[in-house]
Design a protein around this motif. Structure first.
Motif, PDB file in Angstrom:
ATOM      1  N   ASP A  48      42.802 -44.241 -22.520  1.00 39.40           N
ATOM      2  CA  ASP A  48      41.561 -43.927 -23.241  1.00 39.40           C
ATOM      3  C   ASP A  48      40.512 -43.293 -22.326  1.00 39.40           C
ATOM      4  O   ASP A  48      39.857 -42.319 -22.694  1.00 39.40           O
ATOM      5  CB  ASP A  48      40.947 -45.202 -23.840  1.00 39.40           C
ATOM      6  N   ALA A  49      40.344 -43.879 -21.132  1.00 39.73           N
ATOM      7  CA  ALA A  49      39.279 -43.394 -20.243  1.00 39.73           C
ATOM      8  C   ALA A  49      39.565 -41.957 -19.790  1.00 39.73           C
ATOM      9  O   ALA A  49      38.655 -41.126 -19.709  1.00 39.73           O
ATOM     10  CB  ALA A  49      39.146 -44.319 -19.030  1.00 39.73           C
ATOM     11  N   ALA A  50      40.842 -41.660 -19.520  1.00 41.97           N
ATOM     12  CA  ALA A  50      41.192 -40.300 -19.088  1.00 41.97           C
ATOM     13  C   ALA A  50      40.964 -39.311 -20.231  1.00 41.97           C
ATOM     14  O   ALA A  50      40.480 -38.192 -20.017  1.00 41.97           O
ATOM     15  CB  ALA A  50      42.648 -40.259 -18.626  1.00 41.97           C
ATOM     16  N   VAL A  51      41.280 -39.743 -21.465  1.00 43.12           N
ATOM     17  CA  VAL A  51      41.071 -38.866 -22.629  1.00 43.12           C
ATOM     18  C   VAL A  51      39.576 -38.597 -22.810  1.00 43.12           C
ATOM     19  O   VAL A  51      39.156 -37.458 -23.065  1.00 43.12           O
ATOM     20  CB  VAL A  51      41.705 -39.491 -23.893  1.00 43.12           C
ATOM     21  N   VAL A  52      38.768 -39.625 -22.631  1.00 44.61           N
ATOM     22  CA  VAL A  52      37.313 -39.438 -22.737  1.00 44.61           C
ATOM     23  C   VAL A  52      36.827 -38.451 -21.669  1.00 44.61           C
ATOM     24  O   VAL A  52      35.955 -37.617 -21.923  1.00 44.61           O
ATOM     25  CB  VAL A  52      36.582 -40.800 -22.613  1.00 44.61           C
ATOM     26  N   ARG A  53      37.418 -38.526 -20.468  1.00 44.79           N
ATOM     27  CA  ARG A  53      37.033 -37.588 -19.395  1.00 44.79           C
ATOM     28  C   ARG A  53      37.302 -36.139 -19.802  1.00 44.79           C
ATOM     29  O   ARG A  53      36.547 -35.236 -19.459  1.00 44.79           O
ATOM     30  CB  ARG A  53      37.817 -37.906 -18.111  1.00 44.79           C
ATOM     31  N   ILE A  54      38.385 -35.912 -20.526  1.00 48.62           N
ATOM     32  CA  ILE A  54      38.691 -34.538 -20.991  1.00 48.62           C
ATOM     33  C   ILE A  54      37.600 -34.039 -21.931  1.00 48.62           C
ATOM     34  O   ILE A  54      37.079 -32.933 -21.770  1.00 48.62           O
ATOM     35  CB  ILE A  54      40.033 -34.510 -21.757  1.00 48.62           C
ATOM     36  N   TYR A  55      37.259 -34.865 -22.927  1.00 51.95           N
ATOM     37  CA  TYR A  55      36.225 -34.434 -23.882  1.00 51.95           C
ATOM     38  C   TYR A  55      34.916 -34.167 -23.153  1.00 51.95           C
ATOM     39  O   TYR A  55      34.198 -33.205 -23.454  1.00 51.95           O
ATOM     40  CB  TYR A  55      36.023 -35.489 -24.970  1.00 51.95           C
ATOM     41  N   ALA A  56      34.593 -35.033 -22.183  1.00 48.32           N
ATOM     42  CA  ALA A  56      33.317 -34.893 -21.470  1.00 48.32           C
ATOM     43  C   ALA A  56      33.311 -33.627 -20.622  1.00 48.32           C
ATOM     44  O   ALA A  56      32.353 -32.848 -20.664  1.00 48.32           O
ATOM     45  CB  ALA A  56      33.078 -36.129 -20.604  1.00 48.32           C
ATOM     46  N   LEU A  57      34.390 -33.390 -19.857  1.00 46.38           N
ATOM     47  CA  LEU A  57      34.399 -32.230 -18.959  1.00 46.38           C
ATOM     48  C   LEU A  57      34.400 -30.928 -19.756  1.00 46.38           C
ATOM     49  O   LEU A  57      33.735 -29.964 -19.403  1.00 46.38           O
ATOM     50  CB  LEU A  57      35.616 -32.287 -18.023  1.00 46.38           C
ATOM     51  N   LYS A  58      35.134 -30.901 -20.863  1.00 43.41           N
ATOM     52  CA  LYS A  58      35.177 -29.689 -21.687  1.00 43.41           C
ATOM     53  C   LYS A  58      33.957 -29.553 -22.592  1.00 43.41           C
ATOM     54  O   LYS A  58      33.729 -28.509 -23.176  1.00 43.41           O
ATOM     55  CB  LYS A  58      36.423 -29.705 -22.589  1.00 43.41           C
ATOM     56  N   ARG A  59      33.199 -30.650 -22.748  1.00 39.98           N
ATOM     57  CA  ARG A  59      32.129 -30.736 -23.770  1.00 39.98           C
ATOM     58  C   ARG A  59      32.731 -30.388 -25.130  1.00 39.98           C
ATOM     59  O   ARG A  59      32.220 -29.551 -25.874  1.00 39.98           O
ATOM     60  CB  ARG A  59      30.959 -29.802 -23.431  1.00 39.98           C
ATOM     61  N   ARG A  60      33.832 -31.037 -25.402  1.00 44.03           N
ATOM     62  CA  ARG A  60      34.598 -30.729 -26.621  1.00 44.03           C
ATOM     63  C   ARG A  60      34.197 -31.687 -27.729  1.00 44.03           C
ATOM     64  O   ARG A  60      34.071 -32.890 -27.509  1.00 44.03           O
ATOM     65  CB  ARG A  60      36.074 -30.884 -26.308  1.00 44.03           C
ATOM     66  N   PRO A  61      33.999 -31.168 -28.950  1.00 46.03           N
ATOM     67  CA  PRO A  61      33.689 -32.065 -30.060  1.00 46.03           C
ATOM     68  C   PRO A  61      34.833 -33.045 -30.291  1.00 46.03           C
ATOM     69  O   PRO A  61      35.991 -32.657 -30.240  1.00 46.03           O
ATOM     70  CB  PRO A  61      33.541 -31.142 -31.272  1.00 46.03           C
ATOM     71  N   ARG A  62      34.489 -34.301 -30.543  1.00 42.83           N
ATOM     72  CA  ARG A  62      35.570 -35.290 -30.591  1.00 42.83           C
ATOM     73  C   ARG A  62      36.376 -35.205 -31.875  1.00 42.83           C
ATOM     74  O   ARG A  62      37.441 -35.813 -31.972  1.00 42.83           O
ATOM     75  CB  ARG A  62      35.037 -36.704 -30.351  1.00 42.83           C
ATOM     76  N   PHE A  63      35.941 -34.431 -32.868  1.00 40.87           N
ATOM     77  CA  PHE A  63      36.786 -34.274 -34.063  1.00 40.87           C
ATOM     78  C   PHE A  63      37.872 -33.234 -33.827  1.00 40.87           C
ATOM     79  O   PHE A  63      38.673 -32.965 -34.724  1.00 40.87           O
ATOM     80  CB  PHE A  63      35.956 -33.916 -35.309  1.00 40.87           C
ATOM     81  N   ASN A  64      37.922 -32.635 -32.659  1.00 41.42           N
ATOM     82  CA  ASN A  64      38.985 -31.677 -32.328  1.00 41.42           C
ATOM     83  C   ASN A  64      40.097 -32.390 -31.584  1.00 41.42           C
ATOM     84  O   ASN A  64      39.999 -32.613 -30.382  1.00 41.42           O
ATOM     85  CB  ASN A  64      38.441 -30.565 -31.431  1.00 41.42           C
ATOM     86  N   PRO A  65      41.158 -32.740 -32.279  1.00 41.86           N
ATOM     87  CA  PRO A  65      42.181 -33.563 -31.627  1.00 41.86           C
ATOM     88  C   PRO A  65      42.977 -32.784 -30.582  1.00 41.86           C
ATOM     89  O   PRO A  65      42.989 -31.557 -30.574  1.00 41.86           O
ATOM     90  CB  PRO A  65      43.075 -33.992 -32.791  1.00 41.86           C
ATOM     91  N   LEU A  66      43.635 -33.533 -29.713  1.00 40.39           N
ATOM     92  CA  LEU A  66      44.372 -32.956 -28.581  1.00 40.39           C
ATOM     93  C   LEU A  66      45.869 -32.956 -28.868  1.00 40.39           C
ATOM     94  O   LEU A  66      46.354 -33.768 -29.660  1.00 40.39           O
ATOM     95  CB  LEU A  66      44.098 -33.786 -27.324  1.00 40.39           C
ATOM     96  N   ILE A  67      46.583 -32.077 -28.184  1.00 40.94           N
ATOM     97  CA  ILE A  67      48.036 -32.015 -28.317  1.00 40.94           C
ATOM     98  C   ILE A  67      48.668 -32.876 -27.225  1.00 40.94           C
ATOM     99  O   ILE A  67      48.289 -32.778 -26.055  1.00 40.94           O
ATOM    100  CB  ILE A  67      48.519 -30.555 -28.182  1.00 40.94           C
ATOM    101  N   ALA A  68      49.649 -33.715 -27.625  1.00 40.54           N
ATOM    102  CA  ALA A  68      50.426 -34.486 -26.643  1.00 40.54           C
ATOM    103  C   ALA A  68      51.600 -33.617 -26.199  1.00 40.54           C
ATOM    104  O   ALA A  68      52.445 -33.230 -27.009  1.00 40.54           O
ATOM    105  CB  ALA A  68      50.916 -35.786 -27.266  1.00 40.54           C
TER     106      ALA A  68
END
Ligand code: AMP
Ligand code: MG
Length: 335
Positions: A48-68
């Motif tokens: 979870d913490a690493a995923v949050v770091r991605i959203y924060a560094l990219k300044r990505r809206p959290r409703f935009n899901p990520l690809i595994a």
């Protein structure tokens, strides 16, 4: 593997570098790596913490899901329910630039933050040897959105990634320029009818030939991905599409046998009008022409056939009105 300087570090992907990158990912850090589509900003998909770091560094809206991203089809099967259509597509196009949105399995360990709590998960097995080597060294799924600030032009070289994240101590594995250059095709198979969420190098025709039917997403589908936002892939300069004659001060992204007279600078996407070559050069071209010396970036017309659908999709979003949908400042907030 912890870069001493606060700047990004570009690494040659030797065995040692890959092992170091895998250790950094296990420790919850982010590592940028090449795929055949664009460079990804990788993190442990189950952390979870690493995923949050991605959203924060990219300044990505959290409703935009990520690809595994996964190392092989079996790894995907441990995360999502694979039906007959998905199995056909995986057999035909994996490893490769095709992402499948499928129902999560109950025991799926991927962070719920990665898909904003959706009951579905997007999965892809990339084809780039460095991406596959990193996935194998890491031994689990990696989320890896494009390694750029949200809303901006995607990176297709290690140097592009370093330029995006100046001031951040980020390790970047250098795999050379991306061969495809536009993001993966995204197909939603979570319902009875397959829908094309994002066009890419696996074309609509190739998908229909494999599974028979492919619909457009309905208007009620919420924008579940950056690729569905109206303004995305945006350079700082305005972008003018379907340009057939120069206006003063413009630079040109040229495609095919066009008249380039009057433009202040010309970047050839493809002199021969080859969509694959143009896709591989698109984001580098947008970056190269995005300079104060020009007043706008004009783009030659590109036919909508084959990979042209993906090229025009990215260009329309690069040209979209940014006031109406400011990139990176979404209604849903940012984490
Ligand atoms: P990227 O920035 O390349 O990682 O883009 C992620 C893409 O994956 C978006 O375009 C979405 O369409 C898609 N996506 C990821 N997860 C989901 C999901 N659970 N449901 C629908 N689309 C998804
Ligand atoms: Mg992106």
């Amino acid at each position: 593997m912890t870069p001493a300087s606060p700047e990004p570090t570009i690494l040659t992907p030797t065995g040692d570098a890959l092992d170091g990158a895998a250790r950094a990912l296990r420790a919850g850090r982010l590592v940028a790596f090449p795929t055949e589509t664009v460079y990804g900003l990788g993190a442990d998909a189950t952390d979870d913490a690493a995923v949050v770091r991605i959203y924060a560094l990219k300044r990505r809206p959290r409703f935009n899901p990520l690809i595994a991203h996964v190392a092989d089809a079996d790894a995907a099967r441990s995360l999502v329910e694979v039906d007959a259509r998905a199995a056909s597509l995986m057999a035909r196009f994996w490893p490769g630039p095709l992402t499948l949105v499928l129902p999560r399995r109950p025991e799926c360990p991927v962070s719920l933050l990665a898909a904003d709590g959706l009951p579905t998960l997007a999965v892809r097995q990339p084809a780039h040897p460095v991406a596959l080597a990193l996935l194998r060294a890491f031994g689990g799924p990696l989320v890896a959105p494009s390694a750029n600030r949200s809303g901006r032009v995607s990176p297709t070289t290690a140097a592009h990634v370093a330029a995006e994240f100046g001031g951040t101590p980020l390790a970047i594995l250098d795999g050379g320029p991306c061969a495809i250059g536009v993001e993966s095709t995204v197909v939603d198979l979570s319902g009875p009818v397959a829908t094309l969420l994002r066009p890419g190098a696996v074309t609509r025709d190739a998908l229909v030939a494999c599974i028979g039917r492919l619909d457009a997403p309905t208007a009620t589908d919420r924008p579940r991905s950056p690729g569905q936002l109206e303004s995305h892939y945006a350079p700082s300069l305005p972008v003018r599409l379907d340009a057939t004659a120069a206006r003063p001060g413009e630079a040109l992204l040229a495609f095919g046998p066009v008249d380039t007279a009057g433009y202040s600078e010309v970047f050839w996407l493809s002199r021969d009008g080859h969509p694959g070559e143009a896709a591989a050069r698109l984001f580098a071209g947008l970056r190269a022409l995005d300079r104060d010396a020009f007043c706008a970036i004009a783009v030659s017309p590109i036919p909508e056939t084959g990979l042209g659908e993906a090229l025009n999709d990215r260009l329309r979003r690069a040209a979209a009105d940014r006031e109406r949908e400011s990139p990176g400042v979404p209604a849903g907030g940012v984490i």
